[in-house]
Design a protein around this motif. Structure first.
Motif, PDB file in Angstrom:
ATOM      1  N   LEU A  33       1.265  -3.069  11.942  1.00 41.43           N
ATOM      2  CA  LEU A  33      -0.026  -3.399  11.323  1.00 41.43           C
ATOM      3  C   LEU A  33      -0.135  -4.895  11.057  1.00 41.43           C
ATOM      4  O   LEU A  33       0.757  -5.672  11.393  1.00 41.43           O
ATOM      5  N   LEU A  34      -1.229  -5.262  10.408  1.00 45.47           N
ATOM      6  CA  LEU A  34      -1.361  -6.593   9.852  1.00 45.47           C
ATOM      7  C   LEU A  34      -1.852  -6.412   8.419  1.00 45.47           C
ATOM      8  O   LEU A  34      -2.356  -5.336   8.061  1.00 45.47           O
ATOM      9  N   PRO A  35      -1.662  -7.431   7.579  1.00 40.83           N
ATOM     10  CA  PRO A  35      -2.106  -7.289   6.193  1.00 40.83           C
ATOM     11  C   PRO A  35      -3.617  -7.048   6.179  1.00 40.83           C
ATOM     12  O   PRO A  35      -4.373  -7.850   6.718  1.00 40.83           O
ATOM     13  N   GLY A  36      -4.026  -5.942   5.579  1.00 36.85           N
ATOM     14  CA  GLY A  36      -5.428  -5.550   5.708  1.00 36.85           C
ATOM     15  C   GLY A  36      -6.243  -5.793   4.461  1.00 36.85           C
ATOM     16  O   GLY A  36      -7.365  -5.318   4.346  1.00 36.85           O
ATOM     17  N   ALA A  40       0.859  -1.182   0.000  1.00 38.63           N
ATOM     18  CA  ALA A  40       0.000   0.000   0.000  1.00 38.63           C
ATOM     19  C   ALA A  40       0.895   1.232   0.000  1.00 38.63           C
ATOM     20  O   ALA A  40       2.063   1.147   0.371  1.00 38.63           O
ATOM     21  N   ASP A  41       0.348   2.362  -0.417  1.00 37.84           N
ATOM     22  CA  ASP A  41       1.130   3.606  -0.384  1.00 37.84           C
ATOM     23  C   ASP A  41       1.045   4.152   1.039  1.00 37.84           C
ATOM     24  O   ASP A  41       0.022   4.706   1.453  1.00 37.84           O
ATOM     25  N   ILE A  42       2.143   3.972   1.773  1.00 38.75           N
ATOM     26  CA  ILE A  42       2.105   4.315   3.201  1.00 38.75           C
ATOM     27  C   ILE A  42       1.854   5.809   3.391  1.00 38.75           C
ATOM     28  O   ILE A  42       1.262   6.227   4.384  1.00 38.75           O
ATOM     29  N   SER A  43       2.269   6.600   2.398  1.00 41.13           N
ATOM     30  CA  SER A  43       2.084   8.049   2.566  1.00 41.13           C
ATOM     31  C   SER A  43       0.617   8.455   2.450  1.00 41.13           C
ATOM     32  O   SER A  43       0.244   9.571   2.806  1.00 41.13           O
ATOM     33  N   LEU A  95       5.353  -7.164  -1.829  1.00 41.65           N
ATOM     34  CA  LEU A  95       5.249  -7.003  -0.384  1.00 41.65           C
ATOM     35  C   LEU A  95       3.877  -6.460   0.007  1.00 41.65           C
ATOM     36  O   LEU A  95       3.266  -5.686  -0.742  1.00 41.65           O
ATOM     37  N   GLY A  96       3.431  -6.825   1.203  1.00 40.67           N
ATOM     38  CA  GLY A  96       2.224  -6.251   1.774  1.00 40.67           C
ATOM     39  C   GLY A  96       1.060  -6.317   0.799  1.00 40.67           C
ATOM     40  O   GLY A  96       0.768  -7.365   0.202  1.00 40.67           O
ATOM     41  N   GLY A  97       0.424  -5.155   0.599  1.00 36.38           N
ATOM     42  CA  GLY A  97      -0.714  -5.081  -0.317  1.00 36.38           C
ATOM     43  C   GLY A  97      -0.361  -5.600  -1.706  1.00 36.38           C
ATOM     44  O   GLY A  97      -1.238  -6.088  -2.431  1.00 36.38           O
TER      45      GLY A  97
END
Ligand code: 3HC
Ligand code: NAI
Length: 695
Positions: free
Chosen positions: A133-136, A65-68, A103-105
């Protein structure tokens, strides 16, 4: 070719459609990527494609995901769940083609393809735990369905990236391909063709049950796993929440598991730990950037390194170079000291869990021992790590100046001494810099890079790049006693040592800081380091508790007696009533009244003294940014990352509250450490922030 959004386009290769993501630097799932992927599925089907390949330009598949965007503010666009449903429900096979890191999302998107093809160099992971976090996006439910429960638990609670071989073995990918991105694209298109020709099922990971069914109702597997990571994850919420999601995957239908994931994700996302860890993610990346020094600043190629002194620090520093494949010459004052130092290095390599006799031999072959500094003549950098003594360091730098080739970096690992004074004895102060490693130097991530008044941009750029090469996090700081980290640590030690004279015990102080999240408190730390380091009976004044401890033969863990007594077998520490009585008597002799010191006071005095000093450091321009101070404390001193670092933590407490307490202790305790930093006072008054303060 058709543009689907500013970062996603549709291409065709025969009757296979390719939905191509191009969102540098890491193809994060920004709003336009999500919208493009969502529209891409429909557009591909509409174009009559027989199959769809999702692939990325640039250096990597989608890295998350775009953390920003987490704080909000992104325009309305398709949600990740909608993108995923569009992929899973597509009427034709969808193949994710993965290179770089999924990675992640990004991995969660790939888990919604019907098949996954990857380069053999690709890496896969769910690193959300490192952001608190956890993978959402369904990852907690889909990963265990593909890989099984134990593997999913391990990957999700560690955030570890696995390679393609491991991913193939555990069922995460369907095919691994050698070669480059063009080979990947061709292989994915070929896979798509086969899927159509052979009428392969449109496999949805969500429908798989075999691997999670194995652990349905199996409480033991989760209890054992919790016990196995308890020490490493103490204080963190996210690992436990990740485990609860995998439990849900094992025990509940998919949709119910998703609901658990959604609830727990929401709790973490709105909580203080994830806010701190996300802040820290960017803090660490910001620390690497130095205003005025850019990608075009020339760097000195480091092909051969030298280290002077093979003691506690020198040996570890040399290991960093050998680990990065850079040959290193280590010079000691005599053969005995050299042999001792090299033996410790070899033992450290042998003790590593992953070492083999061959790997140890390969590393040791990169390290050359010598007793002659003239052997530094062809080194591109020399790091001095001899005793902490200014006269000694000056005489050594005079020699290095004569021996080393022009342009070589001359570095000192001093913990606190003045780099400008050291540089002043050379004919080339522009080449002199501090490279302050932390003990054990082969393990600790932090490298304080100390710029002197004359240090050149080239030497700074080289040092920051070197930090990355040897796997460290570099933070650029200026010259002052103790630089950033130790200067703040001195304040904490001062307070810790005053409090035990007022009635707190060493065990109480340690417990409070341990409960806050530090790996150990200051007194346990002193015992571990050795109370006798730098202490001499001849010069002892008997004026401090440390003198007292040494005079009564207490050297710390090394002789089983320090602030605590240590079990000779287990090394377990027990508070020692004799020590407490000794301290009380000593304090009474100095006129200190004994009282009950509350845990709150212990915490406030130890930590606010540091925060106040951190603000002074910023004010003096010793650190570039508040977030750099946090990077120093998290990586060098075990500040719990889920509290962001001392500057972020102070912001979260409220700077007005901190100022009020500093004023209170200035009145009740006094001392230089409680003189309020004008910057702190100003930021508190303006509603500003220490963490985002920048010089
Ligand atoms: N969002 C926004 N920006 C990101 C990003 C992300 N997920 N990942 C990396 N970036 C940015 C970095 O801030 C940096 O920007 P800068 O150049 O302006 O400083 C740039 O991309 C390059 O990053 P690195 O310097 O870290 O580059 P590396 O090549 O060393 O590493 C990487 C690349 C392995 C992808 C690393 O950046 C990384 O680990 N990123 C984070 C991955 C991650 O945590 N993903 C999960 C996100 S949370 C999520 O997906 C939630 C979901 O479950 C719903
Ligand atoms: P140490 O005492 O373990 O090692 C110093 C080594 O230097 C010894 O092996 C000694 O024989 C050698 N040496 C002394 N004079 C020499 C000379 N003229 N020529 C060649 N070798 C010589 O000390 P340690 O702990 O490794 O510290 C070294 C430096 O690193 C000091 O400046 C210290 O302040 C700094 N430092 C120490 C840290 C620690 O935790 N120990 C952490 C960060 C920095």
């Amino acid at each position: 070719m058709a543009e689907l959004s500013q970062s996603v386009r549709l291409e065709h290769d025969g009757d296979v459609a390719l939905v191509v993501v191009n969102n540098p630097p890491v193809n994060a799932l920004s709003w336009h990527v999500r919208q493009g992927l969502f529209d891409g599925m429909a557009a591909a089907v509409e174009s009559g494609a027989s199959a769809i390949v999702v692939i990325c330009d640039g250096r990597t598949f989608i890295a998350g995901a775009d953390i920003s965007e987490f704080g909000g503010g992104a325009p309305e666009a398709a949600g990740l769940h909608e993108v995923q449903a569009a992929m899973e429900d597509a009427p034709v096979p969808v193949i994710a083609a993965i290179h770089g890191t999924a990675l992640g999302g990004g991995l969660e998107v790939a888990l919604c393809a019907h098949y996954r093809v990857a380069l053999d160099s690709a890496k896969f992971g769910l690193p959300e735990v490192n952001l608190g976090l956890l993978p959402g996006a369904g990852g907690t439910q889909r990963l265990p369905r593909l890989t099984g429960v134990p593997k999913a638990l391990e990957m999700m609670t560690s955030g570890r990236h696995i390679g393609a071989e491991e991913a193939s073995a555990c069922g995460l990918i369907d095919e691994a391909v050698a070669g480059d991105v063009d080979a990947l694209r061709a292989a994915a298109v070929a896979f798509a063709g086969r899927a159509v020709a052979e009428n392969l099922p449109l496999a949805k990971v969500r429908d798989r049950d075999d691997k999670v069914a194995e652990h349905r109702g199996d409480e033991q597997v989760f209890a054992d796993f919790r016990a196995s990571i308890a020490r490493k994850t103490r204080g963190f919420l996210a690992p436990e929440y990740n485990i609860q999601c995998v439990e849900a995957a094992a025990n509940l239908p998919f949709e119910e598991g998703l609901a658990v994931e959604r609830r727990l994700f929401g709790e973490l996302m709105t909580g203080p730990q994830s806010a701190a860890q996300r802040y820290y993610f960017f803090a660490e990346r910001a620390a690497n950037k130095v205003p005025g020094i850019g990608k075009d600043t020339p760097k000195i190629p480091i092909e051969r390194a030298g280290v002077l002194g093979a003691g506690t620090m020198g040996g570890g520093i040399a290991m960093n170079f050998a680990n990065a494949g850079i040959p290193v010459t280590i010079v000691e004052r005599d053969q005995d000291a050299l042999d001792r130092g090299l033996a410790v290095v070899k033992k450290n390599y042998e003790r590593s869990r992953t070492s083999t006799p061959e790997s140890v031999a390969a590393r040791m072959a990169l390290i050359t021992g010598s007793t002659d500094k003239a052997d530094f003549a062809d080194c591109d950098i020399v790091i001095e790590a001899v005793f902490e003594d200014m006269d000694l360091k000056k005489s050594i730098f005079t020699e290095l100046d004569a021996i080393c080739k022009p342009g070589a970096v001359l570095a000192s690992n001093t913990s606190a001494l003045d780099i400008n004074e050291i540089a002043s004895v050379t004919s080339r102060p522009e080449s002199v810099i501090g490279l302050h490693f932390f003990s054990p130097a082969n393990v600790m991530k932090l490298l304080e890079v100390v710029r002197g008044d004359a240090t050149s941009d080239e030497v700074i750029a080289t040092s920051m790049a070197l930090a990355k090469t040897i796997g460290k996090i570099g933070a650029l700081v200026g010259v002052c006693h103790g630089f950033v980290g130790n200067r703040m640590l001195f304040q904490r030690s001062l307070e810790a040592n005053s409090i035990i004279l007022e009635g707190a015990t060493p065990a109480q102080v340690d417990r409070v800081l341990y409960d806050f999240g530090f790996p150990m408190g200051p007194f346990a730390m002193s015992d571990l380091a050795g109370l006798d380091i730098g202490w001499k009976a001849e010069t002892s004044t008997g004026d401090t508790v440390r003198d007292l401890m040494n005079e009564s033969g207490r050297k710390g863990q090394k002789n089983g007696r320090g602030y605590y007594t240590y079990d000779p077998e287990t090394r377990a520490a027990t508070p020692d009533p004799e020590v407490e009585a000794m301290i009380a008597e000593f304090a009474a002799g100095k006129g200190h009244e004994q009282r009950d010191v509350t845990d709150d006071e212990v915490l406030e005095r130890c930590l606010y003294a540091m925060v106040n000093e951190g603000a002074k450091i910023l004010e003096e321009g010793i650190a570039i940014r508040g977030s750099d101070v946090d990077v120093v404390w998290v990586n060098g001193y075990g500040w719990p990352v889920y509290r962001g670092g001392p500057m972020h933590w102070a912001d979260s407490v409220g700077l007005a509250e901190v100022v009020e307490k500093v004023r209170h202790y200035a009145e009740t305790v006094g001392g230089r450490q409680w003189e309020l930093s004008p910057l702190l006072e100003r930021l508190a008054a303006e509603g500003g922030s220490l963490a985002s303060y920048s010089n």
